[in-house]
Design an enzyme around this catalytic site. Sequence first.
Site, PDB file in Angstrom:
ATOM      1  CB  VAL A   1     -83.058  27.995 -71.694  1.00  0.00           C
ATOM      2  CG1 VAL A   1     -84.585  27.925 -72.181  1.00  0.00           C
ATOM      3  CG2 VAL A   1     -82.128  27.682 -72.690  1.00  0.00           C
TER       4      VAL A   1
ATOM      5  CB  VAL B   1     -73.884  12.287 -70.376  1.00  0.00           C
ATOM      6  CG1 VAL B   1     -73.805  10.865 -71.033  1.00  0.00           C
ATOM      7  CG2 VAL B   1     -72.663  12.511 -69.530  1.00  0.00           C
TER       8      VAL B   1
ATOM      9  CG  HIS C   1     -47.320  -3.215 -80.717  1.00  0.00           C
ATOM     10  ND1 HIS C   1     -47.749  -2.028 -80.631  1.00  0.00           N
ATOM     11  CD2 HIS C   1     -47.028  -3.518 -81.892  1.00  0.00           C
ATOM     12  CE1 HIS C   1     -47.491  -1.255 -81.773  1.00  0.00           C
ATOM     13  NE2 HIS C   1     -46.997  -2.222 -82.508  1.00  0.00           N
TER      14      HIS C   1
END
Length: 462
Positions: free
Chosen positions: A233, A179, A441
């Site tokens: 890495v 995140v 809506h």
Amino acid sequence: MSSYDVIVIGAGPGGYVSAIRCAQLGMKVAVVEGRETLGGTCLNVGCIPSKALLHATHMLHEAEHNFAEMGLKGKAPSVDWKQMISYKEKTVGQNTGGIEFLFKKNKIDWLQGWGSIPEAGKVKVGDEVHDAKNIIIASGSEASVLPGIEVDEKTVVTSTGALTLPKVPKSLVVIGAGVIGLELGSVYARLGAEVTVIEYLDAITPGMDAEIARQFQKMLTKQGLKFTLGAAVQGVEVKNNKATVSYVVRKDESEHTITADTVLVATGRKPYTTGLGIDALGVALTERGQIKTDASYATNVPGIYAIGDTIEGPMLAHKAEDEGMAVAEVIAGQKPHVNYGVIPGVIYTHPEVSNVGETEETLKAAGRAYKVGKFPFLGNARAKANFAGDGFVKLLVDAQTDRILGAHIIGPMAGDLIHEICVAMEFGAAAEDIARTCHAHPTYSEAVREAALACGDGAIHV
Ligand SMILES: Cc1cc2nc3c(=O)[nH]c(=O)nc-3n(C[C@H](O)[C@H](O)[C@H](O)COP(=O)(O)OP(=O)(O)OC[C@H]3O[C@@H](n4cnc5c(N)ncnc54)[C@H](O)[C@@H]3O)c2cc1C
């Protein structure tokens, strides 16, 4: 020296919330905080500053990509980085100042300095030792950096350095597609940096519903982020203010390097308990170095509790807050309950990504029969009008009972939309309960209802 019912160590979302709740329940409370401002990682160098930069750069993206289409003509704004950083810092200041106000309002003492626990019932801050009937450890977490990488917070940075870079780098390598890496990677990609994300696993956002993760990666790639997945890495070398990352692609063991102005190490976080003296006290830890607690957040040492990032569970501000309230209620003799099955997770990129409960992968692994109800934002009028038609809502429900087991949203305001489903799950609701609830809506929320309808006789607008 003073005497308190409760002393909380750490004024992050776990600590400050627990202190306020303790005060509300009639206890005499103090909070020890070593930073110059309250609010912990979240308010100072985490949730809040990252969201300020995400907001500012999203506005830039909108101006560059969608304004002309809506008839808003003129030059796209240019970036004044210093001003953007000062906007971020002002936002942080308003929030940390807000906690100071709440402390005064609730008559909570702030004991400024770094605290330790010389023995159960005592907290030492500087030269002073204070008595506490109960101690809550809420000392949070720190960045966890891969061995062999040296962070200087200039060229090789953690999220803390990435929030205060002196200028926008031309190139940025992010190690870790979780995140924090993706949020901050998005910020700099929107500001024009060439961003490459290197991830050890074969997918981004580990633990996320795999279909959502794939879609999310496609969207971020469209926004210019590059991904190197399945790559381990090996190290980072800094020369002439540039950093070279070496990595091995796991499937063929080939060795590679990439050089960038800045490297962000976003490989997770670990509990921060340095200097508390918990080893000497014999406070038990898990294998992963988290403080072990029971269901009441009590450690194995009577009178000492722990919450938030220092203990097991997702490292999230709202999880820490819930535990903060719960531990205060435990101390007050109440019987609180945190439902760990309904803790939402949100990624504040554009589009946002949110989730709660089970994923298809966890349901399959558990051998549970489930149904999927999906609805694309392309079928949502509001989303189309707002250039936000990418993404979808996905509900996972029990195949027999229709009870909602999990939800995953990628799309506009996903971080807000998820809460309707969280409430439904808290009530043990079925998808039909959402499907039969009238939704205004035109709102993004209609997409949630349509996904619920898709669990039954079918969505209407697809
Ligand atoms: C870049 C970034 C972005 C994030 N974004 C989000 C997000 O959007 N949403 C989300 O839910 N979570 C987010 N998080 C995670 C979130 O910040 C943490 O989960 C949360 O802050 C944990 O709260 P806490 O109270 O446990 O600890 P912390 O917030 O870490 O606070 C602990 C405090 O204790 C103090 N302290 C430590 N030891 C002592 C001591 N001995 N004496 C005195 N004080 C001490 C520290 O100075 C610190 O202020 C983010 C994290 C980062 C790094």
